[in-house]
Design a protein around this motif. Structure first.
Motif, PDB file in Angstrom:
ATOM      1  N   ILE A 150      -8.020 -12.007 -40.139  1.00 44.08           N
ATOM      2  CA  ILE A 150      -7.398 -12.471 -41.377  1.00 44.08           C
ATOM      3  C   ILE A 150      -8.155 -11.970 -42.608  1.00 44.08           C
ATOM      4  N   LEU A 151      -9.481 -11.782 -42.467  1.00 39.66           N
ATOM      5  CA  LEU A 151     -10.275 -11.283 -43.594  1.00 39.66           C
ATOM      6  C   LEU A 151      -9.908  -9.838 -43.922  1.00 39.66           C
ATOM      7  N   TYR A 152      -9.376  -9.126 -42.924  1.00 45.34           N
ATOM      8  CA  TYR A 152      -9.002  -7.732 -43.111  1.00 45.34           C
ATOM      9  C   TYR A 152      -7.572  -7.603 -43.642  1.00 45.34           C
TER      10      TYR A 152
ATOM     11  N   HIS B 265     -18.533 -13.512 -41.653  1.00 52.09           N
ATOM     12  CA  HIS B 265     -18.028 -13.501 -40.277  1.00 52.09           C
ATOM     13  C   HIS B 265     -17.587 -12.111 -39.849  1.00 52.09           C
ATOM     14  N   ALA B 266     -17.181 -11.293 -40.814  1.00 55.98           N
ATOM     15  CA  ALA B 266     -16.686  -9.951 -40.493  1.00 55.98           C
ATOM     16  C   ALA B 266     -17.815  -8.979 -40.153  1.00 55.98           C
ATOM     17  N   SER B 267     -19.075  -9.427 -40.261  1.00 54.37           N
ATOM     18  CA  SER B 267     -20.192  -8.523 -39.969  1.00 54.37           C
ATOM     19  C   SER B 267     -20.205  -8.108 -38.507  1.00 54.37           C
ATOM     20  N   LYS B 268     -19.539  -8.880 -37.656  1.00 47.56           N
ATOM     21  CA  LYS B 268     -19.480  -8.527 -36.229  1.00 47.56           C
ATOM     22  C   LYS B 268     -18.243  -7.708 -35.919  1.00 47.56           C
ATOM     23  N   GLY B 269     -17.522  -7.315 -36.951  1.00 47.86           N
ATOM     24  CA  GLY B 269     -16.333  -6.502 -36.745  1.00 47.86           C
ATOM     25  C   GLY B 269     -15.078  -7.352 -36.687  1.00 47.86           C
TER      26      GLY B 269
ATOM     27  N   SER C  77     -16.075 -26.466 -58.559  1.00 46.19           N
ATOM     28  CA  SER C  77     -17.322 -26.347 -59.311  1.00 46.19           C
ATOM     29  C   SER C  77     -18.347 -25.443 -58.619  1.00 46.19           C
ATOM     30  N   GLU C  78     -18.020 -24.972 -57.421  1.00 45.76           N
ATOM     31  CA  GLU C  78     -18.968 -24.087 -56.744  1.00 45.76           C
ATOM     32  C   GLU C  78     -18.252 -23.212 -55.718  1.00 45.76           C
ATOM     33  N   THR C  79     -18.576 -21.917 -55.733  1.00 47.39           N
ATOM     34  CA  THR C  79     -18.002 -20.986 -54.754  1.00 47.39           C
ATOM     35  C   THR C  79     -19.101 -20.061 -54.230  1.00 47.39           C
ATOM     36  N   GLU C  80     -18.815 -19.426 -53.105  1.00 46.75           N
ATOM     37  CA  GLU C  80     -19.737 -18.431 -52.571  1.00 46.75           C
ATOM     38  C   GLU C  80     -18.951 -17.211 -52.107  1.00 46.75           C
ATOM     39  N   VAL C  81     -19.598 -16.047 -52.199  1.00 47.76           N
ATOM     40  CA  VAL C  81     -18.965 -14.795 -51.796  1.00 47.76           C
ATOM     41  C   VAL C  81     -19.440 -14.379 -50.406  1.00 47.76           C
ATOM     42  N   TYR C  82     -18.509 -14.004 -49.550  1.00 42.73           N
ATOM     43  CA  TYR C  82     -18.842 -13.391 -48.260  1.00 42.73           C
ATOM     44  C   TYR C  82     -18.099 -12.072 -48.233  1.00 42.73           C
ATOM     45  N   ARG C  83     -18.844 -10.981 -48.173  1.00 45.44           N
ATOM     46  CA  ARG C  83     -18.236  -9.728 -48.563  1.00 45.44           C
ATOM     47  C   ARG C  83     -18.661  -8.577 -47.662  1.00 45.44           C
ATOM     48  N   GLY C  84     -17.742  -8.104 -46.843  1.00 40.12           N
ATOM     49  CA  GLY C  84     -17.911  -6.852 -46.121  1.00 40.12           C
ATOM     50  C   GLY C  84     -18.623  -6.977 -44.785  1.00 40.12           C
ATOM     51  N   GLU C  85     -18.454  -5.961 -43.951  1.00 35.08           N
ATOM     52  CA  GLU C  85     -19.083  -5.967 -42.629  1.00 35.08           C
ATOM     53  C   GLU C  85     -20.591  -5.856 -42.731  1.00 35.08           C
ATOM     54  N   GLU C  86     -21.092  -5.274 -43.817  1.00 33.26           N
ATOM     55  CA  GLU C  86     -22.542  -5.118 -43.953  1.00 33.26           C
ATOM     56  C   GLU C  86     -23.222  -6.408 -44.392  1.00 33.26           C
ATOM     57  N   ASP C  87     -22.437  -7.380 -44.860  1.00 34.29           N
ATOM     58  CA  ASP C  87     -22.993  -8.686 -45.214  1.00 34.29           C
ATOM     59  C   ASP C  87     -23.197  -9.483 -43.933  1.00 34.29           C
TER      60      ASP C  87
ATOM     61  N   ARG D 227      -6.537  -4.691 -48.465  1.00 32.68           N
ATOM     62  CA  ARG D 227      -6.496  -4.657 -47.014  1.00 32.68           C
ATOM     63  C   ARG D 227      -7.654  -3.864 -46.439  1.00 32.68           C
ATOM     64  N   ASN D 228      -8.102  -4.253 -45.241  1.00 31.58           N
ATOM     65  CA  ASN D 228      -9.171  -3.566 -44.521  1.00 31.58           C
ATOM     66  C   ASN D 228     -10.495  -3.569 -45.272  1.00 31.58           C
ATOM     67  N   ASN D 229     -10.614  -4.447 -46.241  1.00 32.77           N
ATOM     68  CA  ASN D 229     -11.879  -4.661 -46.925  1.00 32.77           C
ATOM     69  C   ASN D 229     -12.206  -6.140 -46.765  1.00 32.77           C
ATOM     70  N   PRO D 230     -12.870  -6.489 -45.653  1.00 31.97           N
ATOM     71  CA  PRO D 230     -13.029  -7.901 -45.287  1.00 31.97           C
ATOM     72  C   PRO D 230     -13.949  -8.644 -46.246  1.00 31.97           C
TER      73      PRO D 230
END
Length: 170
Positions: A64-66, A53-57, A39-49, A91-94
């Motif tokens: 695994i996100l990559y 977690h992938a924002s730190k590279g 009933s609820e989801t959230e998006v975490y998207r890209g190094e710029e977000d 791939r490579n789009n975390p």
DNA sequence: TTAGTGATATCC
DNA sequence: GATATCACTAAA
């Protein structure tokens, strides 16, 4: 119908709203099968977000996100709580979608506790998996959006962006 | 409002 | 090696 990899191959912003109303099925053994509608989801998207977690590279934890979409990304939060995400996009789009609540069990950690999802599921597939998968029974509730929860550290822009999808109660 | 809890990243 | 941080919950 069980969701296959192509469902998750798309952008997280497309996958997250479509996951609402789908059913997580968890098979503990031949006699015990748990089902819970998302009933609820959230998006975490890209190094710029900054909240992602992938924002730190790319690190041991976030690699695994990559990787391949349709993988389960399970993360231990505050030393106690397992949070369940699904990797999306190419791939490579975390990017990933956090499963934040079910209809019955509200709260990301309550959901994983009920479904008995823990670190052992990290890096496993959410499709072609004998223990856990997601089904579509055709139900599609009305949706609303809201800013994400618990990411005050991410700064004004990322904190306020409405990347949280919620099933509208009827 | 606060304590509990441990993996991860980051800094020696 | 050490420490600061953290996508939460339950109890009060």
């Amino acid at each position: 119908m069980i969701l296959q990899r192509d469902f998750f191959e798309r952008d997280a912003l497309v996958v997250a709203p479509e996951l609402i109303g789908k059913i997580i099925v968890r098979k503990l053994d031949d006699h015990t099968i748990l089902r819970e509608r998302i009933s609820e989801t959230e998006v975490y998207r890209g190094e710029e977000d900054k909240a992602c977690h992938a924002s730190k590279g790319k690190t041991q934890r976030t690699k695994i996100l990559y990787g391949e979409s349709g993988k389960i990304y399970v993360y231990l939060c505050y030393g106690i709580h397992w949070l369940m995400n699904i990797v999306t996009g190419e791939r490579n789009n975390p990017q990933c979608v956090l499963i934040r609540c079910g209809e019955v069990h509200n709260g990301p950690a309550k959901l994983t506790k009920y479904l008995q999802i823990d670190g052992n599921f990290n890096d496993q597939k959410i499709y072609e998996n004998p223990h856990v998968w997601i089904e579509d029974d055709g139900f599609q509730p009305e949706l609303k959006t809201a800013p994400r929860v618990g990411i005050d550290y991410a700064g004004d822009y990322w904190r306020d962006i409405a990347w949280r999808y919620i099933a509208e109660k009827k």
